[in-house]
Design a protein around this motif. Sequence first.
Motif, PDB file in Angstrom:
ATOM      1  N   SER A 163      -3.088  41.550 -46.408  1.00 24.79           N
ATOM      2  CA  SER A 163      -3.677  40.757 -45.333  1.00 24.79           C
ATOM      3  C   SER A 163      -4.802  41.544 -44.677  1.00 24.79           C
ATOM      4  O   SER A 163      -4.864  42.775 -44.759  1.00 24.79           O
ATOM      5  N   ASP A 164      -5.686  40.816 -44.009  1.00 21.35           N
ATOM      6  CA  ASP A 164      -6.809  41.475 -43.346  1.00 21.35           C
ATOM      7  C   ASP A 164      -6.322  42.504 -42.331  1.00 21.35           C
ATOM      8  O   ASP A 164      -6.840  43.620 -42.256  1.00 21.35           O
ATOM      9  N   ARG A 165      -5.332  42.144 -41.539  1.00 21.12           N
ATOM     10  CA  ARG A 165      -4.875  43.052 -40.484  1.00 21.12           C
ATOM     11  C   ARG A 165      -4.141  44.258 -41.058  1.00 21.12           C
ATOM     12  O   ARG A 165      -4.253  45.369 -40.529  1.00 21.12           O
ATOM     13  N   ASP A 166      -3.400  44.069 -42.133  1.00 24.46           N
ATOM     14  CA  ASP A 166      -2.771  45.218 -42.783  1.00 24.46           C
ATOM     15  C   ASP A 166      -3.830  46.142 -43.382  1.00 24.46           C
ATOM     16  O   ASP A 166      -3.694  47.374 -43.347  1.00 24.46           O
ATOM     17  N   PHE A 167      -4.881  45.554 -43.943  1.00 27.11           N
ATOM     18  CA  PHE A 167      -5.980  46.342 -44.494  1.00 27.11           C
ATOM     19  C   PHE A 167      -6.610  47.208 -43.405  1.00 27.11           C
ATOM     20  O   PHE A 167      -6.882  48.399 -43.606  1.00 27.11           O
ATOM     21  N   ILE A 168      -6.830  46.623 -42.245  1.00 27.82           N
ATOM     22  CA  ILE A 168      -7.448  47.354 -41.138  1.00 27.82           C
ATOM     23  C   ILE A 168      -6.516  48.459 -40.640  1.00 27.82           C
ATOM     24  O   ILE A 168      -6.937  49.603 -40.422  1.00 27.82           O
ATOM     25  N   ALA A 169      -5.232  48.144 -40.478  1.00 28.79           N
ATOM     26  CA  ALA A 169      -4.276  49.157 -40.024  1.00 28.79           C
ATOM     27  C   ALA A 169      -4.164  50.294 -41.033  1.00 28.79           C
ATOM     28  O   ALA A 169      -4.044  51.468 -40.659  1.00 28.79           O
ATOM     29  N   TYR A 170      -4.200  49.963 -42.316  1.00 31.76           N
ATOM     30  CA  TYR A 170      -4.071  50.957 -43.374  1.00 31.76           C
ATOM     31  C   TYR A 170      -5.235  51.936 -43.345  1.00 31.76           C
ATOM     32  O   TYR A 170      -5.092  53.106 -43.713  1.00 31.76           O
ATOM     33  N   ALA A 204     -16.339  41.004 -46.536  1.00 33.04           N
ATOM     34  CA  ALA A 204     -16.919  40.512 -45.286  1.00 33.04           C
ATOM     35  C   ALA A 204     -15.853  39.915 -44.371  1.00 33.04           C
ATOM     36  O   ALA A 204     -15.951  40.013 -43.142  1.00 33.04           O
ATOM     37  N   HIS A 205     -14.809  39.315 -44.959  1.00 35.04           N
ATOM     38  CA  HIS A 205     -13.766  38.708 -44.118  1.00 35.04           C
ATOM     39  C   HIS A 205     -12.972  39.766 -43.366  1.00 35.04           C
ATOM     40  O   HIS A 205     -12.437  39.500 -42.284  1.00 35.04           O
ATOM     41  N   PHE A 206     -12.875  40.997 -43.911  1.00 34.12           N
ATOM     42  CA  PHE A 206     -12.207  42.067 -43.173  1.00 34.12           C
ATOM     43  C   PHE A 206     -12.996  42.413 -41.909  1.00 34.12           C
ATOM     44  O   PHE A 206     -12.418  42.648 -40.843  1.00 34.12           O
ATOM     45  N   ILE A 207     -14.321  42.457 -42.038  1.00 29.76           N
ATOM     46  CA  ILE A 207     -15.165  42.750 -40.879  1.00 29.76           C
ATOM     47  C   ILE A 207     -15.027  41.632 -39.846  1.00 29.76           C
ATOM     48  O   ILE A 207     -14.941  41.884 -38.637  1.00 29.76           O
ATOM     49  N   ALA A 208     -14.993  40.380 -40.319  1.00 31.31           N
ATOM     50  CA  ALA A 208     -14.842  39.248 -39.397  1.00 31.31           C
ATOM     51  C   ALA A 208     -13.515  39.332 -38.646  1.00 31.31           C
ATOM     52  O   ALA A 208     -13.444  39.049 -37.440  1.00 31.31           O
ATOM     53  N   THR A 209     -12.456  39.727 -39.349  1.00 31.58           N
ATOM     54  CA  THR A 209     -11.157  39.877 -38.687  1.00 31.58           C
ATOM     55  C   THR A 209     -11.192  41.010 -37.675  1.00 31.58           C
ATOM     56  O   THR A 209     -10.609  40.908 -36.589  1.00 31.58           O
ATOM     57  N   MET A 210     -11.885  42.088 -38.005  1.00 33.97           N
ATOM     58  CA  MET A 210     -12.010  43.197 -37.067  1.00 33.97           C
ATOM     59  C   MET A 210     -12.696  42.733 -35.783  1.00 33.97           C
ATOM     60  O   MET A 210     -12.280  43.108 -34.670  1.00 33.97           O
ATOM     61  N   ILE A 211     -13.712  41.912 -35.907  1.00 28.99           N
ATOM     62  CA  ILE A 211     -14.415  41.399 -34.727  1.00 28.99           C
ATOM     63  C   ILE A 211     -13.471  40.544 -33.881  1.00 28.99           C
ATOM     64  O   ILE A 211     -13.451  40.632 -32.647  1.00 28.99           O
ATOM     65  N   GLN A 212     -12.665  39.720 -34.549  1.00 26.41           N
ATOM     66  CA  GLN A 212     -11.688  38.911 -33.828  1.00 26.41           C
ATOM     67  C   GLN A 212     -10.692  39.799 -33.088  1.00 26.41           C
ATOM     68  O   GLN A 212     -10.326  39.539 -31.936  1.00 26.41           O
ATOM     69  N   TYR A 248      -7.523  47.131 -57.209  1.00 24.57           N
ATOM     70  CA  TYR A 248      -6.206  46.659 -57.632  1.00 24.57           C
ATOM     71  C   TYR A 248      -5.404  45.961 -56.536  1.00 24.57           C
ATOM     72  O   TYR A 248      -4.430  45.289 -56.831  1.00 24.57           O
ATOM     73  N   GLN A 249      -5.770  46.113 -55.269  1.00 25.09           N
ATOM     74  CA  GLN A 249      -4.929  45.587 -54.192  1.00 25.09           C
ATOM     75  C   GLN A 249      -5.609  44.535 -53.328  1.00 25.09           C
ATOM     76  O   GLN A 249      -5.007  44.024 -52.396  1.00 25.09           O
ATOM     77  N   ASN A 250      -6.862  44.214 -53.605  1.00 22.55           N
ATOM     78  CA  ASN A 250      -7.624  43.385 -52.678  1.00 22.55           C
ATOM     79  C   ASN A 250      -7.002  42.013 -52.457  1.00 22.55           C
ATOM     80  O   ASN A 250      -7.089  41.449 -51.371  1.00 22.55           O
ATOM     81  N   SER A 251      -6.357  41.465 -53.482  1.00 21.55           N
ATOM     82  CA  SER A 251      -5.862  40.091 -53.389  1.00 21.55           C
ATOM     83  C   SER A 251      -4.470  39.991 -52.791  1.00 21.55           C
ATOM     84  O   SER A 251      -3.952  38.888 -52.619  1.00 21.55           O
ATOM     85  N   ILE A 291      -4.733  47.806 -33.054  1.00 16.99           N
ATOM     86  CA  ILE A 291      -3.587  47.424 -33.879  1.00 16.99           C
ATOM     87  C   ILE A 291      -2.641  48.610 -33.950  1.00 16.99           C
ATOM     88  O   ILE A 291      -3.071  49.766 -33.864  1.00 16.99           O
ATOM     89  N   ASP A 292      -1.355  48.336 -34.079  1.00 16.14           N
ATOM     90  CA  ASP A 292      -0.370  49.402 -34.246  1.00 16.14           C
ATOM     91  C   ASP A 292      -0.357  49.809 -35.718  1.00 16.14           C
ATOM     92  O   ASP A 292       0.038  49.022 -36.582  1.00 16.14           O
ATOM     93  N   PRO A 293      -0.801  51.041 -36.034  1.00 17.86           N
ATOM     94  CA  PRO A 293      -0.869  51.446 -37.442  1.00 17.86           C
ATOM     95  C   PRO A 293       0.448  51.964 -37.999  1.00 17.86           C
ATOM     96  O   PRO A 293       0.536  52.267 -39.196  1.00 17.86           O
ATOM     97  N   THR A 294       1.470  52.085 -37.142  1.00 17.71           N
ATOM     98  CA  THR A 294       2.742  52.641 -37.593  1.00 17.71           C
ATOM     99  C   THR A 294       3.320  51.786 -38.708  1.00 17.71           C
ATOM    100  O   THR A 294       3.454  50.568 -38.568  1.00 17.71           O
TER     101      THR A 294
END
Length: 762
Positions: free
Chosen positions: A710-717, A630-638, A704-707, A757-760
């Motif tokens: 970062s939220d923004r790296d998760f979104i870019a990925y 849920a925190h990933f979605i919250a970061t996306m909204i931000q 295996y990678q959730n912890s 976000i820049d996904p590069t």
Amino acid sequence: MRSMGATGASIPSPDSEQAKGQQEAHNSQETCSFLKESNREECPSFWAGKEPPVILISLDGFRPEYLSRRALENGEYRGEWAAATIKCLAQSGISSPYMMPSYPTITFPNHYSIITGLYPESHGIIGNQFHDPDLKDNFSIYTGATDPKWWQNGEPLWTTVRKQGKISATYFWPGSDVTFAEEEQRSPNYFFKYKKSTSFGERVNQVLRWMDLPIDKRPAFTTLYFEEPDSIGHKVGPNTANATEKVTIVDRQIRKLIDGLTERNISNCVNIIIVSDHGMADSPQGQKLVDLVKYVPDVANSTLTFLGPVTSIRPLKDTKGEEERIGGALSCKDPHMRVFNKWELPYRMHSVRTRRIPNLMVDMDISWRAVIKEEAWGSSGAHGWDNLYLNMQAIFVAYGPAFKNREVVRPFENVQLYNLMCHLVNVTPSENNGTWGALHHLLMDPPNLNVDANEELLDMPPILRTMAETKDGAKKRTGCALVNGEGNGKTSPEIEIEMKMTEDRENELLIAHAPLGIPFVVSSEPSTIPNDSNVLLINEDYLTGFDTESGIPLWTSYTVSGNMTNNTNIGKWIEDPRLETNHTGSCQRLSSIVQTKDVDYIHLFPKEFAMQKMDAWLDTNLLEVPSGIAHFIATMIQMLSEASVSRGPLHVISGPTRQHSPCVFFVVTACRMNSTAGEWNLTTCPVEHRDLQAFLLPVREWKYQNSCISDRDFIAYNVATLKDVERVTDFQFFPDLPMEDKLNLLARTTLDSTLIIDPTRQ
């Protein structure tokens, strides 16, 4: 200045003024006069056919940066371009800053993706080495690679051409020297068994001899392959003078081909396409290594592992427990390494739909490799990493009578080439992952884009309006007590909601929140969404497509302008009064599901953007997700809020997917404004100024990678293409766009936009 030794010398770095002076001094020499100014009408009548032949040339490992290098001689700059011929073809014809390879960025998978239009997961050649659990055998490009058992999926273009009565020829291309018993048409009419020692000059000479054949024997489609500059890039690294010299060597072979065509007076009677399969990055010997034994001591004996920039791990004991033991041991252990269950890999990688891809995949930072104790081979350059790295990109240059002149086009994925080449040769393409028409804008005379009758859109879903108009005397519902945490047996107080609006107001909101039309279900294939239960709900702040049978929102569409309101953080879910008594709302659906502590209820249209408080709390806007994401979605909204401030109004469409691994998708568009475009808005914005970025955010926690992300790296990925989102939703987006504009959006790569976000990857 260092001399160029066998181990690879660095590229000389003259000061900028010297380089500028050399460039200006040689400008007059860098003409492209060898490209004969003529047109197709001048082709010799005895030679010309209905369609000009296509010659597809691959320069293995040629990264786009090589095109900006100056030629060297005895360690000194000569001033002219290292790839002068290719530069001239690009400047005179059509080119792209890069072409995006398929993942993994490896030779055999990408050559076969170019020639079939399929991602590796679809054509099955997923690496230069891999294991097939069904065949119980290992594939290697070094031994047994021409056994037809490996090449059963996908139809390469030479087969498409031959099946449809035309002639194809290949001077080397992965898969082209595979022969099929009793299926002669699957092989090119003319081909050579791969032999690396064959000189580049002989390869060019043979292509010219094929062009000399009479029309009934001349190939309509020909491939030509060079191992360089890949081989030298591996040996000494891409950032060396040696690599630059090899660039010049292959460029001279292209010049030899052009000169040979010119001598025959057919240089403008052939369509030439020059590509590479991937790029190249520094990967110093003995450096930037992660030893898997450090974390899994028995990895060599307990797994079948293919190592390198992209590493696959197949436990010999095929159990969930063994996978979790190994994956857990590698999880978050090294900042340069990520381990995934393959079903958790971003959809953009297309790395799921074959058993040849094992469940455990390791993603390395660029230049880093996974090893077991020590490297099995020594090299100074490599490839294979994520295709979001710029150094992994490939090249695209095209020149000939079919192509536009002096144009640079947006980058595109290499799977798009197959359809384009089928059009050039005038054959019907086999099934592929590309989009028909996506590259027609490269053509001087593009064909008409006829809408496939099998892909007609459904009518707009019915609009559900207020309770007062449609539900007089309706039976009272259960309410949202459970969702609001009020316990069993309680009911939420009945809330009167004023939702009446005029038809004019509905039309205004449709334009405001769906400036290019609402998503439609595509009817060409069986859909996971029942058509008769799909309804449209119009709210002041957003639109919702809702499935009244399953009780799940399909999508929400809205426009964001400026900062979040932050005025609706406290509230309670309420049943949408527009739903009929025979409809299932989200509260009703969830009341029959065993509640867990690991679920959060999110607002598909973010409550932070709401101007009307009650709109955001309607249960038709409710979606449950695991608490861990849920925190990933919250970061996306931000991030949406931040982008709406810096980039102007955003149009957002989001919702849950029902195919592949469950995700929440976001498709975000904006208009790239300039000083002359004050009148443009989200509806009128020209497609070239329309920015688009899409995401497919998994709603399952990464095992295996959730912890350790970062939220923004998760979104870019988890960036995606619009085509990816359409594949996993059954939706067709932006139906009000002209077909040419829609194809423009569908052809864009995941690196096209930095809107959110820049996904590069760096």
